[in-house]
Write a protein that holds these residues in place. Structure first.
Motif, mmCIF file in Angstrom:
data_model
loop_
_atom_site.group_PDB
_atom_site.id
_atom_site.type_symbol
_atom_site.label_atom_id
_atom_site.label_comp_id
_atom_site.label_asym_id
_atom_site.label_seq_id
_atom_site.Cartn_x
_atom_site.Cartn_y
_atom_site.Cartn_z
ATOM 1 N N GLY A 112 0.902 -1.136 0.138
ATOM 2 C CA GLY A 112 -0.049 -0.002 0.063
ATOM 3 C C GLY A 112 0.770 1.255 0.003
ATOM 4 O O GLY A 112 0.785 2.211 -0.624
ATOM 5 N N ALA A 113 1.791 1.473 0.888
ATOM 6 C CA ALA A 113 2.929 2.486 0.830
ATOM 7 C C ALA A 113 3.491 2.554 -0.482
ATOM 8 O O ALA A 113 3.763 3.717 -0.851
ATOM 9 C CB ALA A 113 3.729 2.165 2.231
ATOM 10 N N THR A 134 2.483 1.596 -3.458
ATOM 11 C CA THR A 134 1.979 1.978 -4.388
ATOM 12 C C THR A 134 1.588 3.632 -4.209
ATOM 13 O O THR A 134 1.518 4.598 -5.199
ATOM 14 C CB THR A 134 0.278 1.230 -4.062
ATOM 15 O OG1 THR A 134 0.571 0.068 -4.539
ATOM 16 C CG2 THR A 134 -0.630 1.902 -5.629
ATOM 17 N N MET A 135 1.401 4.013 -2.854
ATOM 18 C CA MET A 135 1.094 5.603 -2.838
ATOM 19 C C MET A 135 2.483 6.331 -3.112
ATOM 20 O O MET A 135 2.052 7.541 -3.473
ATOM 21 C CB MET A 135 0.670 5.712 -1.421
ATOM 22 C CG MET A 135 -0.900 5.281 -1.251
ATOM 23 S SD MET A 135 -1.408 5.425 0.577
ATOM 24 C CE MET A 135 -0.708 7.045 1.247
ATOM 25 N N PHE A 136 3.585 5.616 -2.604
ATOM 26 C CA PHE A 136 4.750 6.672 -2.634
ATOM 27 C C PHE A 136 5.659 5.659 -3.936
ATOM 28 O O PHE A 136 6.671 5.631 -3.519
ATOM 29 C CB PHE A 136 5.315 6.859 -1.492
ATOM 30 C CG PHE A 136 4.672 7.290 -0.438
ATOM 31 C CD1 PHE A 136 4.484 8.631 -0.358
ATOM 32 C CD2 PHE A 136 3.748 6.679 0.480
ATOM 33 C CE1 PHE A 136 3.229 9.425 0.724
ATOM 34 C CE2 PHE A 136 3.273 7.177 1.595
ATOM 35 C CZ PHE A 136 3.029 8.703 1.352
ATOM 36 N N GLN A 137 5.135 5.655 -4.968
ATOM 37 C CA GLN A 137 5.916 4.564 -5.847
ATOM 38 C C GLN A 137 7.125 5.467 -6.369
ATOM 39 O O GLN A 137 8.180 4.557 -6.608
ATOM 40 C CB GLN A 137 4.838 4.273 -6.955
ATOM 41 C CG GLN A 137 4.370 5.540 -7.787
ATOM 42 C CD GLN A 137 3.530 5.111 -8.750
ATOM 43 O OE1 GLN A 137 3.587 4.739 -9.912
ATOM 44 N NE2 GLN A 137 2.039 5.116 -8.194
ATOM 45 N N ASP A 138 7.115 6.694 -6.388
ATOM 46 C CA ASP A 138 8.497 7.389 -7.037
ATOM 47 C C ASP A 138 9.790 7.019 -5.951
ATOM 48 O O ASP A 138 10.753 6.750 -6.775
ATOM 49 C CB ASP A 138 8.373 8.806 -7.083
ATOM 50 C CG ASP A 138 7.672 9.257 -8.236
ATOM 51 O OD1 ASP A 138 7.122 8.175 -9.207
ATOM 52 O OD2 ASP A 138 6.857 10.035 -8.230
ATOM 53 N N GLU A 139 9.468 7.180 -4.807
ATOM 54 C CA GLU A 139 10.278 6.977 -3.713
ATOM 55 C C GLU A 139 10.825 5.620 -3.788
ATOM 56 O O GLU A 139 12.205 5.183 -3.638
ATOM 57 C CB GLU A 139 9.989 7.368 -2.519
ATOM 58 C CG GLU A 139 9.803 9.061 -2.182
ATOM 59 C CD GLU A 139 8.475 9.490 -2.752
ATOM 60 O OE1 GLU A 139 7.538 8.698 -3.204
ATOM 61 O OE2 GLU A 139 8.280 10.679 -2.425
ATOM 62 N N SER A 179 15.085 10.153 1.539
ATOM 63 C CA SER A 179 13.953 10.758 0.354
ATOM 64 C C SER A 179 12.917 11.685 1.042
ATOM 65 O O SER A 179 12.183 12.298 0.050
ATOM 66 C CB SER A 179 13.480 9.753 -0.398
ATOM 67 O OG SER A 179 12.222 8.999 0.372
ATOM 68 N N GLY A 180 12.863 11.601 2.196
ATOM 69 C CA GLY A 180 11.759 12.515 3.038
ATOM 70 C C GLY A 180 10.415 11.801 3.092
ATOM 71 O O GLY A 180 9.667 12.307 3.432
ATOM 72 N N LEU A 181 10.276 10.536 2.739
ATOM 73 C CA LEU A 181 9.254 9.515 2.729
ATOM 74 C C LEU A 181 8.547 9.699 4.243
ATOM 75 O O LEU A 181 7.447 9.759 4.171
ATOM 76 C CB LEU A 181 9.427 8.254 2.175
ATOM 77 C CG LEU A 181 8.281 7.418 2.150
ATOM 78 C CD1 LEU A 181 7.224 7.893 1.252
ATOM 79 C CD2 LEU A 181 8.622 6.120 1.855
#
Length: 107
Positions: A73-74, A76-81, A103-105
């Motif tokens: 889930g994480a 998918t939401m923060f796929q770039d990082e 990355s600041g995630l």
């Protein structure tokens, strides 16, 4: 007339096979991000098990399944990082986690 019926059966079966193949193709397609996130989260779970090998018996399958679902889930939401960090550090658990943190995630 029998030849005509045989030809019609052939065309019907051909169309039926094409329709079935189309449905299999449509329903078997997976989102590329989901596939990548599944790979990343499988890697993450193996890191978790390897880093806690002395406690691995205490980590049950239900907990791992729950952790993997949360990871997906994480991801998918923060796929770039997630995708960037995994591409930069494909084999190192520590460097992958450090990359996510820097990355600041988690800010």
């Amino acid at each position: 007339m029998e030849v005509f019926g045989g030809v019609m059966n052939f065309f019907f079966l051909t169309k039926l096979i094409l329709v079935i193949a189309l449905f299999i193709g449509i329903f078997n397609c997976k989102n590329p991000v989901e596939v990548k996130c599944d790979e990343i989260c499988t890697f993450t779970m193996s890191c978790l098990m390897n880093s806690n090998s002395e406690h691995a018996i205490l980590i049950n399958k239900k907990l791992l399944d729950s952790a993997k679902l949360q990871c997906e889930g994480a991801c998918t939401m923060f796929q770039d990082e997630f995708l960037t960090c995994k591409e930069e550090h494909p084999n190192s658990c520590e460097k992958f986690y450090s990359c996510l943190i820097t990355s600041g995630l988690f800010n």
